[in-house]
Design a protein around this motif. Structure first.
Motif, PDB file in Angstrom:
ATOM      1  N   ALA A  58       0.802  -1.049   0.276  1.00 43.42           N
ATOM      2  CA  ALA A  58      -0.175  -0.147   0.307  1.00 43.42           C
ATOM      3  C   ALA A  58       1.147   1.152  -0.144  1.00 43.42           C
ATOM      4  O   ALA A  58       1.793   1.192   0.680  1.00 43.42           O
ATOM      5  N   HIS A  59       0.592   2.560  -0.819  1.00 46.29           N
ATOM      6  CA  HIS A  59       1.384   3.316  -1.367  1.00 46.29           C
ATOM      7  C   HIS A  59       0.989   3.952   0.098  1.00 46.29           C
ATOM      8  O   HIS A  59      -0.204   4.525   0.503  1.00 46.29           O
ATOM      9  N   MET A  60       2.779   5.081   0.611  1.00 40.28           N
ATOM     10  CA  MET A  60       2.612   6.070   1.861  1.00 40.28           C
ATOM     11  C   MET A  60       2.016   7.320   1.081  1.00 40.28           C
ATOM     12  O   MET A  60       1.638   8.468   1.667  1.00 40.28           O
ATOM     13  N   LEU A 169      -7.032  10.398   0.973  1.00 40.55           N
ATOM     14  CA  LEU A 169      -7.093   8.434   1.336  1.00 40.55           C
ATOM     15  C   LEU A 169      -6.665   8.016   0.320  1.00 40.55           C
ATOM     16  O   LEU A 169      -6.788   6.022   0.777  1.00 40.55           O
ATOM     17  N   ASP A 170      -5.879   8.289  -0.800  1.00 38.45           N
ATOM     18  CA  ASP A 170      -5.695   7.633  -1.640  1.00 38.45           C
ATOM     19  C   ASP A 170      -4.192   7.595  -0.959  1.00 38.45           C
ATOM     20  O   ASP A 170      -3.374   8.956  -1.509  1.00 38.45           O
ATOM     21  N   ASP A 171      -3.369   6.863  -0.488  1.00 44.19           N
ATOM     22  CA  ASP A 171      -3.795   5.485  -0.645  1.00 44.19           C
ATOM     23  C   ASP A 171      -3.577   5.129   1.179  1.00 44.19           C
ATOM     24  O   ASP A 171      -3.451   4.523   1.237  1.00 44.19           O
ATOM     25  N   GLN A 199       6.984   6.609  -3.167  1.00 40.65           N
ATOM     26  CA  GLN A 199       6.360   7.002  -4.870  1.00 40.65           C
ATOM     27  C   GLN A 199       5.608   6.045  -5.960  1.00 40.65           C
ATOM     28  O   GLN A 199       6.329   5.965  -7.060  1.00 40.65           O
ATOM     29  N   GLU A 200       4.804   6.164  -5.563  1.00 39.18           N
ATOM     30  CA  GLU A 200       4.271   5.320  -6.525  1.00 39.18           C
ATOM     31  C   GLU A 200       3.101   6.412  -7.212  1.00 39.18           C
ATOM     32  O   GLU A 200       2.977   6.417  -8.266  1.00 39.18           O
ATOM     33  N   GLU A 201       3.158   7.441  -6.587  1.00 40.89           N
ATOM     34  CA  GLU A 201       2.628   8.741  -7.753  1.00 40.89           C
ATOM     35  C   GLU A 201       2.912   8.982  -8.956  1.00 40.89           C
ATOM     36  O   GLU A 201       2.386   9.992  -9.166  1.00 40.89           O
ATOM     37  N   VAL A 202       4.328   8.494  -8.216  1.00 40.00           N
ATOM     38  CA  VAL A 202       5.470   9.499 -10.182  1.00 40.00           C
ATOM     39  C   VAL A 202       6.047   7.962 -10.746  1.00 40.00           C
ATOM     40  O   VAL A 202       6.294   8.043 -11.425  1.00 40.00           O
ATOM     41  N   VAL A 310     -11.477  11.127  -6.892  1.00 32.75           N
ATOM     42  CA  VAL A 310     -10.383  10.666  -6.125  1.00 32.75           C
ATOM     43  C   VAL A 310      -9.378  11.791  -6.954  1.00 32.75           C
ATOM     44  O   VAL A 310      -9.448  12.235  -7.362  1.00 32.75           O
ATOM     45  N   HIS A 311      -7.840  11.560  -6.088  1.00 36.94           N
ATOM     46  CA  HIS A 311      -7.442  13.392  -5.850  1.00 36.94           C
ATOM     47  C   HIS A 311      -7.706  14.158  -6.045  1.00 36.94           C
ATOM     48  O   HIS A 311      -7.540  15.311  -6.193  1.00 36.94           O
ATOM     49  N   SER A 312      -8.791  14.349  -5.362  1.00 37.51           N
ATOM     50  CA  SER A 312      -8.971  15.821  -4.009  1.00 37.51           C
ATOM     51  C   SER A 312      -9.127  15.909  -2.550  1.00 37.51           C
ATOM     52  O   SER A 312      -8.661  14.968  -2.297  1.00 37.51           O
TER      53      SER A 312
HETATM   54 CO    CO Z   1      -3.389   8.581  -6.503  1.00 38.23          CO
END
Ligand code: CO
Ligand code: ZN
Length: 343
Positions: A58-60, A169-171, A199-202, A310-312
Protein backbone atom coordinates in the motif's frame (compact mmCIF):
# COMPACT_ATOMS: atom_id res chain seq x y z
CA UNK A 1 -11.20 5.27 12.62
CA UNK A 2 -8.82 7.27 14.83
CA UNK A 3 -5.85 5.63 13.11
CA UNK A 4 -7.25 6.35 9.63
CA UNK A 5 -7.69 9.98 10.65
CA UNK A 6 -4.03 10.22 11.68
CA UNK A 7 -2.91 8.52 8.48
CA UNK A 8 -5.04 10.77 6.29
CA UNK A 9 -3.91 14.00 7.93
CA UNK A 10 -0.19 13.10 7.91
CA UNK A 11 2.12 14.46 5.22
CA UNK A 12 4.13 12.44 2.69
CA UNK A 13 4.69 13.64 -0.85
CA UNK A 14 6.57 11.20 -3.12
CA UNK A 15 10.18 10.93 -1.99
CA UNK A 16 9.43 12.63 1.35
CA UNK A 17 7.40 10.02 3.18
CA UNK A 18 9.17 10.36 6.56
CA UNK A 19 6.22 11.66 8.60
CA UNK A 20 3.67 9.11 7.40
CA UNK A 21 6.26 6.31 7.60
CA UNK A 22 6.85 7.06 11.28
CA UNK A 23 3.12 6.77 12.07
CA UNK A 24 2.85 3.43 10.26
CA UNK A 25 5.99 2.18 11.99
CA UNK A 26 4.50 3.00 15.39
CA UNK A 27 1.23 1.31 14.50
CA UNK A 28 3.03 -1.89 13.46
CA UNK A 29 5.57 -2.05 16.26
CA UNK A 30 4.96 -5.23 18.27
CA UNK A 31 2.57 -6.61 15.61
CA UNK A 32 5.20 -8.07 13.27
CA UNK A 33 8.44 -10.10 13.38
CA UNK A 34 10.65 -7.69 11.42
CA UNK A 35 10.35 -4.00 10.61
CA UNK A 36 12.88 -2.38 8.29
CA UNK A 37 13.26 0.64 6.00
CA UNK A 38 15.10 0.23 2.70
CA UNK A 39 17.27 2.70 0.80
CA UNK A 40 14.37 4.30 -1.09
CA UNK A 41 12.32 4.64 2.09
CA UNK A 42 9.92 1.71 1.72
CA UNK A 43 8.76 0.41 5.09
CA UNK A 44 8.87 -3.40 5.11
CA UNK A 45 7.11 -5.36 7.84
CA UNK A 46 7.33 -9.15 7.91
CA UNK A 47 5.19 -11.78 9.57
CA UNK A 48 7.14 -14.96 9.13
CA UNK A 49 5.73 -18.18 7.74
CA UNK A 50 6.79 -21.24 5.74
CA UNK A 51 5.46 -19.91 2.43
CA UNK A 52 4.38 -18.96 -0.14
CA UNK A 53 6.04 -15.56 -0.03
CA UNK A 54 3.39 -12.86 -0.29
CA UNK A 55 3.96 -9.12 -0.57
CA UNK A 56 1.11 -6.78 0.36
CA UNK A 57 1.75 -3.25 -0.85
CA UNK A 58 0.00 0.00 0.00
CA UNK A 59 1.61 3.28 -0.96
CA UNK A 60 2.48 5.78 1.74
CA UNK A 61 2.92 8.77 -0.57
CA UNK A 62 0.21 11.27 -1.51
CA UNK A 63 0.01 13.66 -4.42
CA UNK A 64 1.50 17.03 -3.49
CA UNK A 65 4.03 19.60 -4.61
CA UNK A 66 7.59 20.75 -4.23
CA UNK A 67 8.41 24.43 -3.99
CA UNK A 68 9.92 25.36 -7.37
CA UNK A 69 10.46 29.11 -6.96
CA UNK A 70 10.46 31.74 -4.22
CA UNK A 71 9.52 35.26 -5.27
CA UNK A 72 12.06 37.42 -3.49
CA UNK A 73 10.02 40.61 -3.54
CA UNK A 74 6.55 39.52 -2.45
CA UNK A 75 7.29 36.07 -1.04
CA UNK A 76 4.84 34.12 -3.22
CA UNK A 77 5.85 30.52 -3.94
CA UNK A 78 5.52 28.63 -7.20
CA UNK A 79 4.96 24.90 -6.98
CA UNK A 80 5.78 21.82 -9.04
CA UNK A 81 3.28 18.96 -8.76
CA UNK A 82 4.40 15.47 -7.75
CA UNK A 83 1.47 13.35 -8.86
CA UNK A 84 -1.56 13.94 -11.06
CA UNK A 85 -3.70 16.88 -9.96
CA UNK A 86 -6.75 18.39 -11.55
CA UNK A 87 -5.94 22.12 -11.21
CA UNK A 88 -9.64 22.92 -10.74
CA UNK A 89 -9.53 21.16 -7.36
CA UNK A 90 -6.67 23.34 -6.10
CA UNK A 91 -7.86 26.92 -6.07
CA UNK A 92 -8.95 28.38 -2.76
CA UNK A 93 -7.21 25.66 -0.75
CA UNK A 94 -4.93 25.77 2.28
CA UNK A 95 -1.59 23.99 2.16
CA UNK A 96 1.28 23.19 4.49
CA UNK A 97 4.78 24.09 3.37
CA UNK A 98 7.20 21.76 5.14
CA UNK A 99 10.33 23.87 5.62
CA UNK A 100 13.60 22.93 7.27
CA UNK A 101 12.57 25.00 10.29
CA UNK A 102 9.04 23.61 10.56
CA UNK A 103 5.65 23.71 8.86
CA UNK A 104 4.03 26.92 7.56
CA UNK A 105 0.41 27.40 6.54
CA UNK A 106 -0.08 28.70 3.01
CA UNK A 107 -2.98 29.73 0.78
CA UNK A 108 -3.54 28.91 -2.86
CA UNK A 109 -5.22 32.13 -3.85
CA UNK A 110 -6.91 33.23 -7.02
CA UNK A 111 -8.01 36.48 -8.61
CA UNK A 112 -11.49 37.48 -7.40
CA UNK A 113 -14.25 36.95 -9.93
CA UNK A 114 -14.97 40.69 -9.76
CA UNK A 115 -11.90 41.58 -11.77
CA UNK A 116 -11.77 38.64 -14.20
CA UNK A 117 -12.14 39.55 -17.87
CA UNK A 118 -14.40 37.43 -20.11
CA UNK A 119 -11.28 35.96 -21.68
CA UNK A 120 -9.76 35.02 -18.31
CA UNK A 121 -12.99 33.31 -17.26
CA UNK A 122 -12.77 30.99 -20.25
CA UNK A 123 -9.04 30.26 -19.93
CA UNK A 124 -8.02 26.79 -18.85
CA UNK A 125 -6.48 26.72 -15.39
CA UNK A 126 -2.91 25.41 -15.18
CA UNK A 127 -0.93 24.42 -12.08
CA UNK A 128 1.91 26.60 -13.32
CA UNK A 129 -0.39 29.62 -12.85
CA UNK A 130 -1.00 28.86 -9.18
CA UNK A 131 0.96 30.39 -6.31
CA UNK A 132 1.17 29.94 -2.54
CA UNK A 133 0.77 32.92 -0.23
CA UNK A 134 2.52 32.51 3.14
CA UNK A 135 1.43 35.89 4.44
CA UNK A 136 5.04 36.85 5.07
CA UNK A 137 7.33 39.47 3.52
CA UNK A 138 9.63 38.29 0.71
CA UNK A 139 12.86 38.46 2.68
CA UNK A 140 11.37 36.41 5.52
CA UNK A 141 10.05 33.77 3.09
CA UNK A 142 13.46 33.62 1.46
CA UNK A 143 15.01 32.81 4.86
CA UNK A 144 12.49 30.09 5.65
CA UNK A 145 11.66 28.34 2.39
CA UNK A 146 13.95 26.54 -0.05
CA UNK A 147 13.36 25.14 -3.51
CA UNK A 148 12.39 21.48 -3.03
CA UNK A 149 10.50 21.92 0.24
CA UNK A 150 7.42 19.65 0.18
CA UNK A 151 3.92 21.14 0.05
CA UNK A 152 0.82 19.17 1.06
CA UNK A 153 -2.86 20.07 1.04
CA UNK A 154 -4.53 20.65 4.41
CA UNK A 155 -7.80 18.94 5.21
CA UNK A 156 -9.51 17.52 8.30
CA UNK A 157 -10.58 13.90 8.16
CA UNK A 158 -14.32 13.65 8.91
CA UNK A 159 -17.21 11.20 8.84
CA UNK A 160 -19.90 12.13 6.32
CA UNK A 161 -22.97 9.98 6.79
CA UNK A 162 -21.85 6.41 6.09
CA UNK A 163 -18.65 7.65 4.48
CA UNK A 164 -15.30 8.90 5.65
CA UNK A 165 -13.73 11.81 3.81
CA UNK A 166 -10.41 13.60 3.77
CA UNK A 167 -7.22 14.12 1.84
CA UNK A 168 -4.91 11.29 0.78
CA UNK A 169 -7.39 8.47 1.32
CA UNK A 170 -5.42 7.49 -1.78
CA UNK A 171 -3.74 5.54 -0.34
CA UNK A 172 -3.88 5.94 3.42
CA UNK A 173 -7.05 3.89 3.41
CA UNK A 174 -5.03 1.07 1.81
CA UNK A 175 -2.37 1.48 4.49
CA UNK A 176 -5.12 1.37 7.13
CA UNK A 177 -6.58 -1.84 5.67
CA UNK A 178 -3.12 -3.46 5.78
CA UNK A 179 -2.44 -2.43 9.39
CA UNK A 180 -5.84 -3.62 10.59
CA UNK A 181 -5.45 -6.92 8.72
CA UNK A 182 -1.96 -7.54 10.16
CA UNK A 183 -3.30 -6.86 13.65
CA UNK A 184 -6.19 -9.29 13.17
CA UNK A 185 -4.33 -12.04 11.39
CA UNK A 186 -4.14 -15.34 13.28
CA UNK A 187 -2.93 -18.64 11.82
CA UNK A 188 -1.17 -18.24 8.49
CA UNK A 189 1.27 -20.37 6.52
CA UNK A 190 2.29 -17.64 4.11
CA UNK A 191 5.49 -15.68 4.65
CA UNK A 192 3.95 -12.22 4.66
CA UNK A 193 5.67 -8.95 3.82
CA UNK A 194 3.73 -5.73 4.13
CA UNK A 195 5.36 -2.90 2.19
CA UNK A 196 4.41 0.72 2.79
CA UNK A 197 5.73 1.84 -0.59
CA UNK A 198 7.21 5.16 -1.63
CA UNK A 199 6.75 7.14 -4.85
CA UNK A 200 3.71 5.27 -6.20
CA UNK A 201 2.15 8.47 -7.47
CA UNK A 202 5.12 9.20 -9.72
CA UNK A 203 5.40 5.73 -11.24
CA UNK A 204 5.14 2.75 -8.85
CA UNK A 205 8.81 3.15 -7.98
CA UNK A 206 8.96 1.80 -4.43
CA UNK A 207 6.89 -1.24 -5.37
CA UNK A 208 9.38 -2.23 -8.06
CA UNK A 209 12.49 -2.04 -5.91
CA UNK A 210 10.94 -3.63 -2.82
CA UNK A 211 9.50 -6.50 -4.87
CA UNK A 212 12.95 -7.08 -6.34
CA UNK A 213 14.36 -7.45 -2.83
CA UNK A 214 11.51 -9.58 -1.45
CA UNK A 215 11.00 -11.70 -4.59
CA UNK A 216 7.39 -12.58 -3.74
CA UNK A 217 5.46 -15.32 -5.53
CA UNK A 218 2.23 -13.40 -4.91
CA UNK A 219 1.74 -9.65 -4.75
CA UNK A 220 -1.40 -7.94 -3.47
CA UNK A 221 -1.71 -4.18 -3.90
CA UNK A 222 -4.16 -2.27 -1.73
CA UNK A 223 -5.31 0.99 -3.24
CA UNK A 224 -8.32 3.14 -3.94
CA UNK A 225 -10.20 2.89 -7.19
CA UNK A 226 -12.69 5.19 -8.83
CA UNK A 227 -16.30 5.15 -7.68
CA UNK A 228 -17.95 7.48 -10.19
CA UNK A 229 -21.45 6.61 -8.98
CA UNK A 230 -22.43 10.26 -8.97
CA UNK A 231 -24.89 12.37 -10.97
CA UNK A 232 -24.15 12.60 -14.66
CA UNK A 233 -22.06 9.43 -15.01
CA UNK A 234 -23.53 6.55 -16.98
CA UNK A 235 -23.63 3.14 -15.27
CA UNK A 236 -21.02 1.60 -17.58
CA UNK A 237 -18.50 4.36 -16.76
CA UNK A 238 -18.78 4.29 -12.97
CA UNK A 239 -16.02 1.64 -12.45
CA UNK A 240 -17.30 0.83 -8.93
CA UNK A 241 -20.06 1.90 -6.58
CA UNK A 242 -19.74 2.96 -2.97
CA UNK A 243 -21.18 0.58 -0.39
CA UNK A 244 -21.17 -2.43 -2.74
CA UNK A 245 -18.07 -3.97 -1.17
CA UNK A 246 -14.34 -4.30 -1.74
CA UNK A 247 -13.36 -4.30 -5.42
CA UNK A 248 -11.35 -7.20 -6.78
CA UNK A 249 -9.43 -5.77 -9.69
CA UNK A 250 -9.41 -7.59 -13.00
CA UNK A 251 -7.42 -4.99 -14.92
CA UNK A 252 -6.15 -1.43 -14.98
CA UNK A 253 -3.59 0.25 -17.19
CA UNK A 254 -0.58 -0.97 -15.18
CA UNK A 255 -1.48 -4.62 -14.57
CA UNK A 256 -3.72 -7.51 -15.47
CA UNK A 257 -4.54 -9.48 -12.34
CA UNK A 258 -3.60 -13.15 -12.21
CA UNK A 259 -6.81 -15.04 -13.05
CA UNK A 260 -6.06 -17.67 -10.40
CA UNK A 261 -5.88 -14.97 -7.72
CA UNK A 262 -9.10 -13.30 -8.92
CA UNK A 263 -10.91 -16.66 -8.89
CA UNK A 264 -9.57 -17.51 -5.44
CA UNK A 265 -10.57 -14.13 -3.97
CA UNK A 266 -14.06 -14.31 -5.47
CA UNK A 267 -14.45 -17.80 -3.99
CA UNK A 268 -13.28 -16.62 -0.57
CA UNK A 269 -15.56 -13.57 -0.60
CA UNK A 270 -18.55 -15.75 -1.48
CA UNK A 271 -17.69 -18.37 1.13
CA UNK A 272 -17.26 -15.75 3.87
CA UNK A 273 -20.16 -13.59 2.65
CA UNK A 274 -17.92 -10.56 2.23
CA UNK A 275 -19.47 -8.02 -0.18
CA UNK A 276 -17.32 -7.55 -3.29
CA UNK A 277 -17.45 -6.16 -6.81
CA UNK A 278 -15.26 -6.84 -9.83
CA UNK A 279 -13.37 -3.90 -11.23
CA UNK A 280 -11.86 -2.81 -14.52
CA UNK A 281 -10.24 0.61 -14.38
CA UNK A 282 -9.62 2.05 -17.85
CA UNK A 283 -6.92 4.50 -16.77
CA UNK A 284 -4.63 4.45 -13.75
CA UNK A 285 -2.56 1.79 -12.03
CA UNK A 286 -1.45 0.47 -8.66
CA UNK A 287 1.67 -1.01 -7.08
CA UNK A 288 0.55 -4.36 -8.52
CA UNK A 289 1.99 -3.13 -11.81
CA UNK A 290 5.39 -2.62 -10.19
CA UNK A 291 5.39 -5.93 -8.32
CA UNK A 292 4.25 -7.91 -11.35
CA UNK A 293 7.34 -6.95 -13.34
CA UNK A 294 10.03 -7.28 -10.66
CA UNK A 295 12.61 -9.99 -11.36
CA UNK A 296 10.97 -12.89 -13.21
CA UNK A 297 7.51 -11.64 -12.26
CA UNK A 298 4.92 -12.25 -9.57
CA UNK A 299 1.27 -13.27 -9.65
CA UNK A 300 -0.51 -10.07 -8.63
CA UNK A 301 -3.93 -8.69 -7.88
CA UNK A 302 -5.27 -5.47 -6.39
CA UNK A 303 -7.89 -5.18 -3.70
CA UNK A 304 -9.42 -1.76 -4.21
CA UNK A 305 -11.38 0.49 -1.91
CA UNK A 306 -14.02 2.29 -4.02
CA UNK A 307 -13.51 6.03 -3.57
CA UNK A 308 -15.36 9.09 -4.84
CA UNK A 309 -13.57 12.29 -5.88
CA UNK A 310 -10.14 10.64 -6.17
CA UNK A 311 -7.18 13.04 -6.15
CA UNK A 312 -9.07 15.80 -4.39
CA UNK A 313 -9.21 16.76 -0.70
CA UNK A 314 -12.76 15.43 -0.35
CA UNK A 315 -11.94 11.85 -1.33
CA UNK A 316 -14.67 9.71 0.21
CA UNK A 317 -14.95 5.99 0.95
CA UNK A 318 -17.70 3.87 2.51
CA UNK A 319 -17.03 2.41 5.96
CA UNK A 320 -18.55 -0.94 4.95
CA UNK A 321 -16.27 -1.23 1.91
CA UNK A 322 -13.24 -0.57 4.10
CA UNK A 323 -14.41 -3.28 6.49
CA UNK A 324 -14.96 -5.68 3.57
CA UNK A 325 -11.43 -5.00 2.31
CA UNK A 326 -9.96 -5.84 5.74
CA UNK A 327 -12.08 -9.00 6.02
CA UNK A 328 -11.10 -10.23 2.57
CA UNK A 329 -7.41 -9.48 3.07
CA UNK A 330 -7.36 -11.35 6.40
CA UNK A 331 -9.14 -14.34 4.82
CA UNK A 332 -6.74 -14.28 1.88
CA UNK A 333 -3.58 -14.15 3.99
CA UNK A 334 -4.80 -17.00 6.17
CA UNK A 335 -5.65 -19.19 3.19
CA UNK A 336 -3.44 -18.13 0.28
CA UNK A 337 -1.23 -21.22 0.58
CA UNK A 338 -4.18 -23.03 -1.03
CA UNK A 339 -4.27 -20.87 -4.16
CA UNK A 340 -3.72 -22.59 -7.52
CA UNK A 341 -1.54 -20.37 -9.69
CA UNK A 342 -1.45 -22.67 -12.73
CA UNK A 343 -2.68 -20.91 -15.83
CO1 CO B 1 -3.34 8.18 -6.55
ZN1 ZN C 1 -3.17 5.26 -4.99
Amino acid sequence: MELLKRLSEAAGVPGREEEIREIIKQALTGQVDELTVDRLGNLIARKKGQGPKVAVAAHMDEIGFLVSHVDEKKGFLRIEPVGGFDPRTLVAKRVTVHTGSGPLVGLIGTKPVHILTEEEKKKELKISDLFVDLGLPGDRVKELVRVGDPVTLRQDFVEVGELVSGKALDDRVGVYVAIEALRRLEAHRADIYFVGTVQEEVGLRGARTSAFAIAPEIGVALDVTLACDTPGVEAHKQVTQLGKGVAIKVKDSASISHPGLVRFLVGLAEEKKIPYQLEILPRGGTDAGGMQLAREGAAVVTLSIPTRYVHSVVEAAHKQDIRAAIDLLVAFLERCHEVDLRL
